[in-house]
Design a protein around this motif. Structure first.
Motif: not given
Length: 494
Positions: A319-329
């Motif tokens: 997967s190329d999803a970036r859950p870390d981007a949502v987590a930082r927010a």
């Protein structure tokens, strides 16, 4: 017994396990350009031993301990008074919260504190990593971590006893977060009385807010670990598995993986002063994010020591999803809620494929999906709002890969690969229908990013990075329909 701390030397030839950066291997986060330094301490004290009997927590003894604490602090004058703390994960004594949140931590001037709390990690440090550096580390029983973490956090604001050193007097907010196993640690710490037990001299709690990441509250022992080896596992429907009023903000962040078993622990969001709570379920994500694997140095350090360390490769496209981007927010939202009282947005929840379920609590239940195979509801990430693929939270291991570490709470390669998401590209004909114009996909992606940044569920800098990657992506060319129309089952017409 008041904890006592001692600094360990900053020896480049013998760096801490999980040190921030290994330039030779090209892994980790180089703190120097960010104006941060790293320190490591041994902390001595005593911790209670607890267990559940017939669902009731009881204290059954007290034991001495020596643990290690890893600290990253900004340069003097830049510290913003915020401390992001985490209990370190028993898998290589790693820091999954730092892995996802380091960008927010270092951009804002917060400090980070990682605390070794699992008894298995003491043996890992002492016997398998650096017997000389960690010869004194001793966690003699499972279950001491609750009071170990609590005592370190309670001392963060006290100069002379704080691992932060001089900045201790300027600490204003301490947040505790964990991911996977350590997210479950935070749930138990909060729900079983340790949040109340560890307080400041003026009576305030040592922790000002919690972020519980990728941990399913109803998932057996993994969602609510036993208090000690002599402790029973709480039933899947025990009310403590569902977050209750804490007096401080609590945010749970789940991927599709944990949401499948979290059904019995679901509860409504709340803005009540003593019950500030949010749940964010992030669409198109899974438990493990391979794209951030180079942030941590622990496995590279074990390879340096000659240990066999398995890579985590799967048979499907990763997967190329970036859950870390949502987590930082979400970290930023938690801080804003605790510091200013401004409540974060509410988000839709996932829905289950079966309208009514009689599955036992903690049993995995299928999530409802759209015609492309992507989950419906939840935080609508741009990769599912402008999809090029179908995202699924489970995968299968590539041959010889996904072997669990000796210290991970996993059984076999199938269980490891089951934590990793994969994607199946949508057919070119489907993409042509979704995005008939040359800029249609980019426009939809931009709109999805704008919605999330407007809600505060995506930081501007992460939105820019996602958009840059989306603009570089070329859609596959659909089949030549004219050529197909002039071809019958006998072959091309002449």
């Amino acid at each position: 017994m008041t904890p006592h701390l001692r600094a360990l030397p900053g020896d480049p030839a013998s760096p801490p396990l999980g040190t921030s950066h290994l330039s030779e291997e090209g892994v980790g986060v180089d703190l120097a350009p960010l104006g941060y330094t790293e320190h490591e301490y041994l902390v001595d004290g005593t911790a209670g031993l607890h267990r559940h009997r017939d669902g009731v927590r009881e204290r059954v003894g007290e034991l001495p301990f020596t643990t290690r604490v890893l600290v990253r602090v900004p340069a003097p004058g830049r510290f913003n008074g915020v401390v992001a703390a985490e209990p370190l994960h028993p898998d290589y004594d790693s820091a999954p919260a730092w892995r996802v949140a380091h960008g927010w931590i270092t951009a804002t001037g917060a400090a980070w504190v990682g605390i070794t709390q699992d008894h298995r990690s003491a043996a890992t440090l002492r016997e398998h990593y650096d017997p000389e550096r960690y010869r004194e580390v001793s966690l003699p029983a499972a279950g001491l971590g609750w009071d170990i973490v609590g005592s370190v956090l309670a001392d963060l604001r006290t100069p002379g006893r704080s691992v932060l050193g001089e900045p201790a007097a300027r600490v204003r907010h301490v947040y505790l977060s964990g991911w996977s196993n350590t997210g479950s640690f935070c749930r138990v710490f909060l729900q079983d009385g340790f949040h109340e037990r560890h307080r400041l001299p003026d009576g305030r709690p040592a922790v000002d807010g919690y972020l519980i990441g990728i941990s399913s509250g109803a998932a057996g022992a993994s969602g609510y670990p036993p208090l000690s080896e002599d402790s029973e596992v709480l039933p899947p429907d025990d009310p403590r598995r569902t977050i209750g009023p804490a007096g401080v903000p609590v945010i749970e962040l789940l991927s599709e993986f944990e949401s499948e078993t979290h059904h019995a622990a679901l509860r409504p969001d709340s803005d009540a002063p003593e019950d500030r709570y949010r749940l964010y379920q992030v669409a198109g994500t899974s438990h493990h994010d391979p794209l951030t694997s180079t942030v941590l140095t622990n496995t590279a350090q074990f390879r340096r020591k000659g240990h066999d360390v398995s890579d985590w490769r799967i048979a499907e496209p990763t997967s190329d999803a970036r859950p870390d981007a949502v987590a930082r927010a979400v970290y930023a939202l938690l801080h804003r809620w605790a510091a200013t009282g401004q409540a974060p947005p509410r988000a839709a929840r996932f829905t289950f494929a079966a309208a009514e379920s009689e599955a036992p609590a903690g049993t995995a239940e299928e999530l409802l999906r759209d015609e492309d195979g992507n989950v419906t509801g939840g935080v609508r990430t741009p990769w599912v709002e402008a999809p090029l693929a179908s995202y699924r939270p489970h995968s299968t291991p590539a041959p010889g890969s996904c072997l669990p570490s000796p210290w991970a709470p996993l059984a076999d390669p199938r269980a490891v690969a089951g934590l990793i998401g994969h994607m199946t590209p949508l057919p070119p004909t489907r993409l042509a229908g979704l995005y008939p114009g040359p800029g249609d996909r980019t426009h939809r992606f931009e709109e999805a990013c704008a919605r999330l940044t407007g809600q505060g569920l995506l930081l501007e800098e992460d939105a820019r990075a996602l958009l840059d990657a989306a603009r570089r992506t070329r859609l596959p060319t659909p089949p030549d329909h004219h050529a197909a129309a002039t071809t019958d089952e006998k072959g091309p017409r002449t």
